[in-house]
Write a protein that holds these residues in place. Structure first.
Motif, PDB file in Angstrom:
ATOM      1  N   LEU A 193      -6.449  -1.264   2.010  1.00  0.00           N
ATOM      2  CA  LEU A 193      -6.589   0.182   1.844  1.00  0.00           C
ATOM      3  C   LEU A 193      -7.101   0.455   0.436  1.00  0.00           C
ATOM      4  O   LEU A 193      -6.598  -0.103  -0.536  1.00  0.00           O
ATOM      5  N   PHE A 194      -8.111   1.305   0.336  1.00  0.00           N
ATOM      6  CA  PHE A 194      -8.723   1.607  -0.951  1.00  0.00           C
ATOM      7  C   PHE A 194      -7.970   2.736  -1.641  1.00  0.00           C
ATOM      8  O   PHE A 194      -7.259   3.526  -1.000  1.00  0.00           O
ATOM      9  N   ARG A 195      -8.154   2.810  -2.939  1.00  0.00           N
ATOM     10  CA  ARG A 195      -7.522   3.881  -3.695  1.00  0.00           C
ATOM     11  C   ARG A 195      -8.103   5.223  -3.237  1.00  0.00           C
ATOM     12  O   ARG A 195      -9.308   5.462  -3.304  1.00  0.00           O
ATOM     13  N   GLY A 196      -7.261   6.068  -2.737  1.00  0.00           N
ATOM     14  CA  GLY A 196      -7.681   7.355  -2.205  1.00  0.00           C
ATOM     15  C   GLY A 196      -6.625   7.875  -1.242  1.00  0.00           C
ATOM     16  O   GLY A 196      -5.523   7.332  -1.130  1.00  0.00           O
ATOM     17  N   SER A 197      -6.962   8.922  -0.524  1.00  0.00           N
ATOM     18  CA  SER A 197      -6.006   9.489   0.432  1.00  0.00           C
ATOM     19  C   SER A 197      -6.021   8.686   1.728  1.00  0.00           C
ATOM     20  O   SER A 197      -6.942   7.915   2.005  1.00  0.00           O
ATOM     21  N   ILE A 198      -4.972   8.888   2.536  1.00  0.00           N
ATOM     22  CA  ILE A 198      -4.913   8.235   3.848  1.00  0.00           C
ATOM     23  C   ILE A 198      -6.092   8.700   4.704  1.00  0.00           C
ATOM     24  O   ILE A 198      -6.716   7.912   5.412  1.00  0.00           O
ATOM     25  N   ARG A 199      -6.408   9.987   4.616  1.00  0.00           N
ATOM     26  CA  ARG A 199      -7.522  10.527   5.397  1.00  0.00           C
ATOM     27  C   ARG A 199      -8.837   9.843   5.005  1.00  0.00           C
ATOM     28  O   ARG A 199      -9.645   9.487   5.872  1.00  0.00           O
ATOM     29  N   GLU A 200      -9.050   9.655   3.701  1.00  0.00           N
ATOM     30  CA  GLU A 200     -10.278   8.998   3.240  1.00  0.00           C
ATOM     31  C   GLU A 200     -10.330   7.545   3.695  1.00  0.00           C
ATOM     32  O   GLU A 200     -11.410   7.025   4.017  1.00  0.00           O
ATOM     33  N   ASN A 201      -9.184   6.881   3.733  1.00  0.00           N
ATOM     34  CA  ASN A 201      -9.159   5.499   4.193  1.00  0.00           C
ATOM     35  C   ASN A 201      -9.473   5.398   5.677  1.00  0.00           C
ATOM     36  O   ASN A 201     -10.098   4.418   6.106  1.00  0.00           O
TER      37      ASN A 201
END
Length: 554
Positions: free
Chosen positions: A419-427
């Motif tokens: 998972l990348f640094r960002g929101s769950i939605r963005e992932n």
């Protein structure tokens, strides 16, 4: 670790020539500005010589000459700034071009690339940064070192042929002095870059494994090893600097000799001193481009070492193949006597594996570690190609497709999804950036991400750290499932999707997996005891289905 060697020298030179041709327009601009600055400086030197002669009592120069000298000085400053800016632009263009090419090749290779994470990071960062000076400073300096001294010699010849001869002899001696120091400098620079790459790769790898180092109480030993590698890099860097200082000393000796000869030539000059002053002023103008060339010489050495590491990556031909005319709604996967070997000295990963997965069917590949389950998934994602046999999709040879087209057909979920640094939605949206908000929400609900996201402060907009920090393993796996739902491909590939999960979480993930695989062709590599719930189980061992007749390849 892959390190550049002597055998890569030819490939490095070829890479630098290729990139130099591609960036010719960017490189020629600073050369043009440099030549213009040299001519401007010669005109200014002539006017200064006239003014000095006037101060010594020889008529001819006036206020017009003084004003013109000032104007030429301002013009020279402007041309110098323009040259510097155009050099920076050339370096930026080279870095952007090379970084795009290197990153594209690394993405195309994917997990098949044998380099470590640290070495890959060093390639796209350190190595390409080292090539900046080659295009920004070395190539313009090399061109100006040939052209600008010729312009100065012509100007000197118009005033005094003997002064021009002195400068020409100094210019001929300069390559000899550079060659004497350059041979050792090239080898020293190459060894320095090898040390830098080893240190960079080791440091990054140890940082990634820091918890393991602390757990086994190995931090002190690794700190000592890093210190030893840093000392080796320091020693090699100082060796390069010592050689660079020697080349600078040779340059200064030649310049001093040329000034001495010119001063001796005009020491007893009884007429107009304009020619003598002008000849003396031409000496620093003659050596200025050679000094810039000498200062930039180490950029060439650094670039050669960096290009030797980049050439094997960039010279690899791009994978060829066909493109899909349209995404098929359903796929049938067939393996026929597929063979694959990573290392000839080891047993093959796949040794005549054959199976068929019908459209909409779920096949579970079961077997011990090393049986070849993950190799099957890598083949289907186009990261590697079989040595023999046939892999077909809907009856057509899958190897005829470009690797990226194979990846378009499938959605992949691994053991530990990143998972990348960002929101769950963005992932979740990462799987299909053009998806609408409603589609992302539907995928999150299908994977039951909304079940745990509802308890988070910002729901699906809650930020997670790199690698999925802040979420449990089961929650991260559900986000990966949501990506697969959003991607919506006819083929689903899963590698131990329920590994490292507790029984309760495993049951929830399996339920979501069953919904994901419904109506899709799915191939799952699994050790899980619940694998029978997912679909038909095919046991494999040593790269083949036990009990089948082993065919010897022709």
């Amino acid at each position: 670790m892959i390190t550049p060697g002597e055998g890569n020298a030819g490939a490095a030179r070829a890479l630098l020539r290729q990139q130099s041709k591609a960036l010719r327009g960017h490189v020629l601009r600073p050369v043009a500005f440099g030549l213009a600055a040299t001519i401007t400086g010669l005109l200014g030197a002539w006017l200064v010589a006239r003014l000095v002669a006037a101060l010594l009592g020889h008529p001819g120069a006036g206020w017009d000459d003084l004003a013109a000298t000032g104007a030429l000085a301002l013009l020279g400053i402007g041309l110098g700034l323009a040259q510097e800016r155009s050099q920076l632009a050339a370096g930026e263009a080279a870095r952007a071009r090379l970084r795009d090419a290197a990153f594209a090749r690394l993405l195309a290779l994917g997990p098949a690339d044998p380099r470590g994470v640290g070495e890959r990071a060093s390639l796209v960062v350190d190595r390409i940064e080292a090539l900046d000076g080659y295009f920004a400073r070395w190539l313009p300096a090399a061109a100006l070192a040939l052209l600008a001294p010729l312009v100065v010699i012509v100007a000197a010849f118009m005033v005094d042929g003997r002064s021009a001869l002195v400068l020409a002899i100094a210019g001929l001696l300069y390559p000899i002095a550079m060659a004497l120091t350059g041979i050792g400098a090239a080898a020293a620079s190459r060894r320095q870059f090898e040390s830098l790459e080893r240190l960079s790769g080791r440091f990054l790898d140890r940082m990634r494994g820091l918890p393991t180092l602390v757990l086994f109480n190995r931090q002190e030993e690794e700190a000592t090893a890093l210190g030893t590698a840093a000392d080796e890099l320091r020693a090699r860097t100082m060796r390069v600097l010592r050689i660079a200082f020697l080349s600078g000393t040779a340059m200064e000796l030649l310049a001093a000799g040329a000034i001495a000869c010119t001063a001796w030539r005009y020491g007893g000059f009884a007429g107009d001193p304009t020619a003598g002053v002008f000849a003396l002023l031409l000496v620093p103008a003659f050596f200025a481009p050679l000094r810039a060339f000498s200062a930039a010489y180490h950029e060439r050495l650094a670039a050669t070492g960096a290009a030797a590491a980049l050439a094997p990556l960039l010279d690899r031909p791009a994978a060829e193949g066909l493109a899909l005319e349209a995404m098929p709604p359903r796929v049938v996967v067939t393996f026929s006597d597929v063979r694959l070997s990573y290392d000839p000295a080891r047993a093959p990963a796949l040794d005549g594996l054959s199976f068929r997965v019908n459209a909409g069917e779920t096949l579970v590949l079961a077997g011990p570690s090393g049986a070849g389950k993950s190799s099957v998934l890598r083949l289907l994602m186009g990261f590697i190609r079989p040595d023999a046999g046939r892999m077909a999709i809907n009856g057509q040879d899958a190897m005829a497709l470009r690797p990226e087209e194979l990846r378009r057909l499938s959605s992949y979920i691994g053991q530990k999804p990143h998972l990348f640094r960002g929101s769950i939605r963005e992932n979740i949206r990462f799987a299909r950036p053009e998806a609408t908000a409603a589609q992302v929400e539907a995928a999150a609900q299908a994977a039951r991400v909304t079940d745990f996201a509802a308890a988070l402060p910002e729901g699906l907009d809650t930020a997670v750290g790199e690698g999925g920090w802040g979420l449990s393993g089961g929650q991260a796996q559900r986000v990966a499932l949501a990506r697969a739902f959003l991607r919506d491909t006819p083929l689903v590939l899963l590698d131990e999707p329920t590994a490292h999960l507790d029984p309760g979480t495993e049951a929830e993930v399996i339920e979501s997996l069953q919904r994901l695989c419904l109506g899709r062709t799915a191939i799952i590599a699994s050790h899980s005891g619940a694998r029978a719930q997912l679909g038909r189980v095919l046991e494999i061992a040593a790269g083949r289905v036990p009990g089948t007749a082993r065919q010897v390849p022709a």
